[in-house]
Design a protein around this motif. Sequence first.
Motif, PDB file in Angstrom:
ATOM      1  N   LYS A 230       0.882  -1.201   0.041  1.00 32.65           N
ATOM      2  CA  LYS A 230      -0.110  -0.024  -0.102  1.00 32.65           C
ATOM      3  C   LYS A 230       0.889   1.298   0.083  1.00 32.65           C
ATOM      4  O   LYS A 230       1.908   1.251   0.196  1.00 32.65           O
ATOM      5  N   LEU A 231       0.312   2.448  -0.117  1.00 30.92           N
ATOM      6  CA  LEU A 231       0.964   3.655  -0.231  1.00 30.92           C
ATOM      7  C   LEU A 231       0.442   4.626   0.818  1.00 30.92           C
ATOM      8  O   LEU A 231      -0.892   4.323   1.259  1.00 30.92           O
ATOM      9  N   PRO A 232       0.713   5.677   1.073  1.00 30.57           N
ATOM     10  CA  PRO A 232       0.100   6.729   1.997  1.00 30.57           C
ATOM     11  C   PRO A 232      -1.145   7.370   1.270  1.00 30.57           C
ATOM     12  O   PRO A 232      -1.399   7.044  -0.086  1.00 30.57           O
ATOM     13  N   LYS A 233      -2.248   7.720   2.089  1.00 28.53           N
ATOM     14  CA  LYS A 233      -3.377   8.375   1.512  1.00 28.53           C
ATOM     15  C   LYS A 233      -3.208   9.533   0.852  1.00 28.53           C
ATOM     16  O   LYS A 233      -2.117  10.359   0.928  1.00 28.53           O
ATOM     17  N   GLY A 234      -3.680   9.723  -0.469  1.00 27.02           N
ATOM     18  CA  GLY A 234      -3.527  10.522  -1.390  1.00 27.02           C
ATOM     19  C   GLY A 234      -2.624  10.147  -2.590  1.00 27.02           C
ATOM     20  O   GLY A 234      -2.591  11.043  -3.464  1.00 27.02           O
ATOM     21  N   MET A 235      -2.171   8.901  -2.418  1.00 30.10           N
ATOM     22  CA  MET A 235      -1.424   8.536  -3.674  1.00 30.10           C
ATOM     23  C   MET A 235      -2.045   7.307  -4.154  1.00 30.10           C
ATOM     24  O   MET A 235      -2.762   6.508  -3.360  1.00 30.10           O
ATOM     25  N   VAL A 236      -1.626   6.631  -5.387  1.00 32.74           N
ATOM     26  CA  VAL A 236      -2.133   5.552  -5.960  1.00 32.74           C
ATOM     27  C   VAL A 236      -1.124   4.899  -6.956  1.00 32.74           C
ATOM     28  O   VAL A 236      -0.717   6.025  -7.589  1.00 32.74           O
ATOM     29  N   ALA A 237      -1.056   3.697  -6.956  1.00 32.46           N
ATOM     30  CA  ALA A 237      -0.095   3.177  -8.044  1.00 32.46           C
ATOM     31  C   ALA A 237      -0.767   2.380  -8.995  1.00 32.46           C
ATOM     32  O   ALA A 237      -1.576   1.332  -8.590  1.00 32.46           O
ATOM     33  N   LEU A 238      -0.729   2.411 -10.249  1.00 31.88           N
ATOM     34  CA  LEU A 238      -1.253   1.418 -11.236  1.00 31.88           C
ATOM     35  C   LEU A 238      -0.127   0.323 -11.665  1.00 31.88           C
ATOM     36  O   LEU A 238       0.855   0.792 -12.201  1.00 31.88           O
ATOM     37  N   THR A 239      -0.414  -0.677 -11.393  1.00 34.00           N
ATOM     38  CA  THR A 239       0.453  -1.672 -11.839  1.00 34.00           C
ATOM     39  C   THR A 239       0.020  -2.685 -12.796  1.00 34.00           C
ATOM     40  O   THR A 239      -1.175  -2.908 -12.715  1.00 34.00           O
ATOM     41  N   PHE A 240       0.735  -3.139 -13.605  1.00 35.22           N
ATOM     42  CA  PHE A 240       0.403  -3.897 -14.839  1.00 35.22           C
ATOM     43  C   PHE A 240       1.288  -5.187 -14.854  1.00 35.22           C
ATOM     44  O   PHE A 240       2.372  -5.201 -15.006  1.00 35.22           O
ATOM     45  N   ASP A 241       0.645  -6.340 -14.810  1.00 35.13           N
ATOM     46  CA  ASP A 241       1.244  -7.821 -14.769  1.00 35.13           C
ATOM     47  C   ASP A 241       1.123  -8.459 -16.031  1.00 35.13           C
ATOM     48  O   ASP A 241       0.285  -8.337 -17.002  1.00 35.13           O
ATOM     49  N   ASP A 242       1.879  -9.447 -16.141  1.00 32.45           N
ATOM     50  CA  ASP A 242       1.933 -10.428 -17.210  1.00 32.45           C
ATOM     51  C   ASP A 242       2.321  -9.820 -18.430  1.00 32.45           C
ATOM     52  O   ASP A 242       2.232 -10.725 -19.727  1.00 32.45           O
ATOM     53  N   GLY A 243       2.947  -8.821 -18.908  1.00 34.09           N
ATOM     54  CA  GLY A 243       3.556  -8.258 -19.858  1.00 34.09           C
ATOM     55  C   GLY A 243       4.920  -8.776 -20.099  1.00 34.09           C
ATOM     56  O   GLY A 243       5.295  -9.779 -19.462  1.00 34.09           O
ATOM     57  N   PRO A 244       5.800  -8.006 -21.238  1.00 33.21           N
ATOM     58  CA  PRO A 244       5.055  -7.261 -21.949  1.00 33.21           C
ATOM     59  C   PRO A 244       4.244  -8.196 -22.982  1.00 33.21           C
ATOM     60  O   PRO A 244       4.207  -9.321 -23.064  1.00 33.21           O
ATOM     61  N   SER A 245       3.433  -7.426 -23.932  1.00 26.59           N
ATOM     62  CA  SER A 245       2.344  -8.126 -24.627  1.00 26.59           C
ATOM     63  C   SER A 245       1.934  -7.097 -25.869  1.00 26.59           C
ATOM     64  O   SER A 245       2.657  -5.828 -25.939  1.00 26.59           O
ATOM     65  N   GLN A 246       1.336  -7.399 -26.797  1.00 26.35           N
ATOM     66  CA  GLN A 246       0.700  -6.664 -27.911  1.00 26.35           C
ATOM     67  C   GLN A 246      -0.099  -5.233 -27.240  1.00 26.35           C
ATOM     68  O   GLN A 246      -0.072  -4.094 -28.000  1.00 26.35           O
ATOM     69  N   PHE A 247      -0.356  -5.275 -26.043  1.00 29.07           N
ATOM     70  CA  PHE A 247      -1.098  -3.932 -25.478  1.00 29.07           C
ATOM     71  C   PHE A 247      -0.022  -2.958 -24.747  1.00 29.07           C
ATOM     72  O   PHE A 247      -0.603  -1.943 -24.366  1.00 29.07           O
ATOM     73  N   THR A 248       1.244  -3.561 -24.404  1.00 25.53           N
ATOM     74  CA  THR A 248       2.024  -2.715 -23.515  1.00 25.53           C
ATOM     75  C   THR A 248       2.064  -1.224 -24.560  1.00 25.53           C
ATOM     76  O   THR A 248       2.095  -0.327 -23.467  1.00 25.53           O
ATOM     77  N   GLY A 249       2.216  -1.102 -25.816  1.00 26.74           N
ATOM     78  CA  GLY A 249       2.524   0.228 -25.981  1.00 26.74           C
ATOM     79  C   GLY A 249       1.411   1.214 -25.838  1.00 26.74           C
ATOM     80  O   GLY A 249       1.627   2.262 -25.563  1.00 26.74           O
ATOM     81  N   GLU A 250       0.219   0.539 -26.245  1.00 33.52           N
ATOM     82  CA  GLU A 250      -1.198   1.270 -25.779  1.00 33.52           C
ATOM     83  C   GLU A 250      -1.323   2.009 -24.224  1.00 33.52           C
ATOM     84  O   GLU A 250      -1.462   2.931 -24.244  1.00 33.52           O
ATOM     85  N   ILE A 251      -0.727   0.941 -23.473  1.00 35.19           N
ATOM     86  CA  ILE A 251      -0.820   1.386 -22.020  1.00 35.19           C
ATOM     87  C   ILE A 251       0.014   2.471 -21.838  1.00 35.19           C
ATOM     88  O   ILE A 251      -0.238   3.379 -21.140  1.00 35.19           O
ATOM     89  N   VAL A 252       1.442   2.433 -22.257  1.00 35.19           N
ATOM     90  CA  VAL A 252       2.284   3.298 -22.158  1.00 35.19           C
ATOM     91  C   VAL A 252       2.093   4.601 -22.739  1.00 35.19           C
ATOM     92  O   VAL A 252       1.920   5.786 -21.991  1.00 35.19           O
ATOM     93  N   ASP A 253       1.101   4.534 -23.740  1.00 37.73           N
ATOM     94  CA  ASP A 253       0.790   5.890 -24.398  1.00 37.73           C
ATOM     95  C   ASP A 253      -0.475   6.516 -23.738  1.00 37.73           C
ATOM     96  O   ASP A 253      -0.506   7.947 -23.565  1.00 37.73           O
TER      97      ASP A 253
END
Length: 412
Positions: A230-253
């Motif tokens: 977890k993180l302190p209140k007021g922050m959030v992290a988006l984490t992406f598992d199981d890549g890289p994949s054909q969708f990686t570039g779209e997520i980065v963009d």
Amino acid sequence: MYQLKLLQLLGIHEYENSFYLEINLQLDEEAHVFWEVDSETALSLKRVSDFSNEHLYRLSFHTNNNKSSITKHYLDQSTRIEFTCSDQYIEALTALKQLEAITELDKLPFISRKLAKNTSQEASQMLESEVKDGSVPKTKRKLSWLITPLLITVLAIFTAYTGHSILISASTLPSGEALWVDRPSADKALSLEEEQVKEKPKTMLLKENITIVENHKTPYVELIEDISSKLPKGMVALTFDDGPSQFTGEIVDILKEFGVGGTFFTIGTNVKQYPEQVKYIAENGFSIGTHSMTHANLAASSKSKQEKELVQSSEAIEAITGEQVTLFRPPFGAMNDTTTRIVTSHGKKTVLWNNDTRDWETRNAGKIIQHIKTTDVTGSIILLHETKATVDALPAIITYLLEQDLQIVTLR
């Protein structure tokens, strides 16, 4: 370069018929300054804030139809409150949002490094009067002629005897505002900023388990603990598992478009299949951690198997990026004491999560978005996977998180 910005509101002041927000801005360093705003915005903020207690307030950088928000923090509780703001405020807020270094503050005409103290003849009453009757007086009101002489006489005796200025608390005055009484010698008068050095403003959101890392393309926090979920209140992290994949570039963009952080936990076999995607993640300033070599259940594996999964996957990533892998996420979240010892011995930190969107199960963008909107997201590390549904849901997820005035950060 995107940098983490925090705009903490420390107080609201009236001085020489103008209104100022006392703020602490965190960018490449901290600055304690005064922001001149219009009376309507000052009044609106006054109605939703109370600086007489232990609450901390953080101003949002986002506005919508002359509405903005302030987040009230107290212990582990956070409350987001809307207030009305003027076009002038929005224009100034935009200028602050575009700052890349604290030194650029001096170029902003509405920012003052210091704000001189009110004299004993001036008590800030306008804001309190406005709250009571809804009006905006054109001239500053003074203390009653019956109260002021007695109060000032007592204070003059005290200040002459001690040789110090004194601050009368808001509860002492009918205005609800604080009144500075100066020492007799004007040349020894302190600025409000200098006086408050004695009680340095509290830093928001920076807790013991993280360190802000500046001057990166995305907002980063560096994890200190061996295992984090977890993180302190007021922050959030988006984490992406199981890549890289054909969708990686779209997520980065998408992350780049919104100027927010993201962390990718990649599988070694996929790294070898999509090396250009790994390179693309790194080139755009996002973190890459290992998710093992083959997505094996490490808790059910031998020590040698676990170490092989960790080392081989890390080496595959490092061969492409040229940077050391420092983050690890166990497949299925499954790990044991052996896993912990191996990960620690290789100088890596384990990242788990406290918000599972179950996107791997639903494969439905609408359900993923609904999950985010119906869970407590502040302080969360959100688990997502590289799928088409995640790509479709991601813009709406980010928009919602930003509307909650959350900093979306990359983990390191």
